[in-house]
Design an enzyme around this catalytic site. Sequence first.
Site, mmCIF file in Angstrom:
data_model
loop_
_atom_site.group_PDB
_atom_site.id
_atom_site.type_symbol
_atom_site.label_atom_id
_atom_site.label_comp_id
_atom_site.label_asym_id
_atom_site.label_seq_id
_atom_site.Cartn_x
_atom_site.Cartn_y
_atom_site.Cartn_z
ATOM 1 N N HIS A 1 -11.259 0.814 2.104
ATOM 2 C CA HIS A 1 -11.392 -0.025 1.158
ATOM 3 C C HIS A 1 -12.082 0.583 -0.161
ATOM 4 O O HIS A 1 -13.087 1.273 0.042
ATOM 5 C CB HIS A 1 -12.159 -1.178 1.722
ATOM 6 C CG HIS A 1 -12.754 -2.129 0.470
ATOM 7 N ND1 HIS A 1 -11.917 -2.450 -0.465
ATOM 8 C CD2 HIS A 1 -13.994 -2.757 0.115
ATOM 9 C CE1 HIS A 1 -12.500 -3.501 -1.256
ATOM 10 N NE2 HIS A 1 -13.953 -3.342 -0.953
ATOM 11 N N ASN B 1 -12.711 -2.156 -7.500
ATOM 12 C CA ASN B 1 -12.526 -2.764 -6.409
ATOM 13 C C ASN B 1 -11.824 -4.269 -6.580
ATOM 14 O O ASN B 1 -12.103 -5.021 -7.335
ATOM 15 C CB ASN B 1 -14.077 -3.178 -5.839
ATOM 16 C CG ASN B 1 -14.231 -3.972 -4.915
ATOM 17 O OD1 ASN B 1 -13.221 -4.597 -4.078
ATOM 18 N ND2 ASN B 1 -15.387 -4.065 -4.153
ATOM 19 N N CYS C 1 -13.266 -8.478 1.355
ATOM 20 C CA CYS C 1 -12.511 -7.293 1.284
ATOM 21 C C CYS C 1 -11.797 -6.794 2.671
ATOM 22 O O CYS C 1 -10.826 -6.255 2.521
ATOM 23 C CB CYS C 1 -13.771 -6.313 0.938
ATOM 24 S SG CYS C 1 -14.568 -6.575 -0.658
#
Length: 315
Positions: free
Chosen positions: A242, A272, A108
């Site tokens: 994020h 996500n 990520c």
Amino acid sequence: MKIIGTGSALPKTILTNDMLSRFLDTSDEWIVPRTGIKTRHIITDEQLEDLGTRAALKAMEDAGVSPSEIDYFICSNVVNEYITPSMSCIIASKLGMSCPCIDINCACPGFIFALDIAENRYKAGEAKKILIVCAEEPTRMCDWSDRSTCVLFGDGAGAVVLGEGDNIKGVKLNSRPDPEKIWQKRILMKTPFISKEESENGLTMKGREVFRFAVGASTTEVESLLKSVGMTKNDVSYYMIHQANLRIIDAIKQQLGEKEEKFPTNIRDHGNSSSASCPILLDECNRKGMFKEGDVLVFSAFGAGLLSAAAIVRW
């Protein structure tokens, strides 16, 4: 360096929570309070490299540069259908580029790790225009019978073009190596000599521990980085966090003591998308005209490794 162009590309298929409830023991009422996610884009008949190429072309169009002007290309990617060649090579071939290109797998926070590589490449005098593409398909990593993971993710690609400037004010990278918090294993091709026991699994996460890591790492690194570059939270225009889980973002916002309007989100519609999350959010905000020259953007991301990173960028 300086961000001079942004782009993104999403799969056409939108998967709703109600659609998930047809084959999972879940519901919109269960998913939204825990994640903030209502829909996500998922790959069906698309190729990930095509999404990455589209995002790159949009970023280059926004920057007013051609593929031949790119000196260096970094692609952030966790998994795709190719073992080799790298995703960067595949996308570069579609773009007609011949500059050096590399892949990184930092999960990520990959976008911020790529920013750090680009900035140092520029400082070394090795490149003047750098392309970053984050192309991710985490929905291909999930066990789709596991409601604790598959409801969280969406696919997509985000890209930026960096040019000469002094707008990356600071980057902070961090690792807390712990492969047992988020992991996935796969079985490789057999040989006549393999005698060890091997196994494979869908993406597995220890959710509560990852939550604590994400909130702690993000707030600590953001505050530390601001201090190191002589800025305060009053200088920050937007926090580009994020998009992993809305509860994580809310906890970071509370820990930092900052206003909600400083935290743009798109997790409700995207889920996500791993390292593509930050550049997709950046591109969408840019195309809405949210940023003005001189705005200070603080990026923060966290994920498997465990890795985390923060960056301060002046628009």
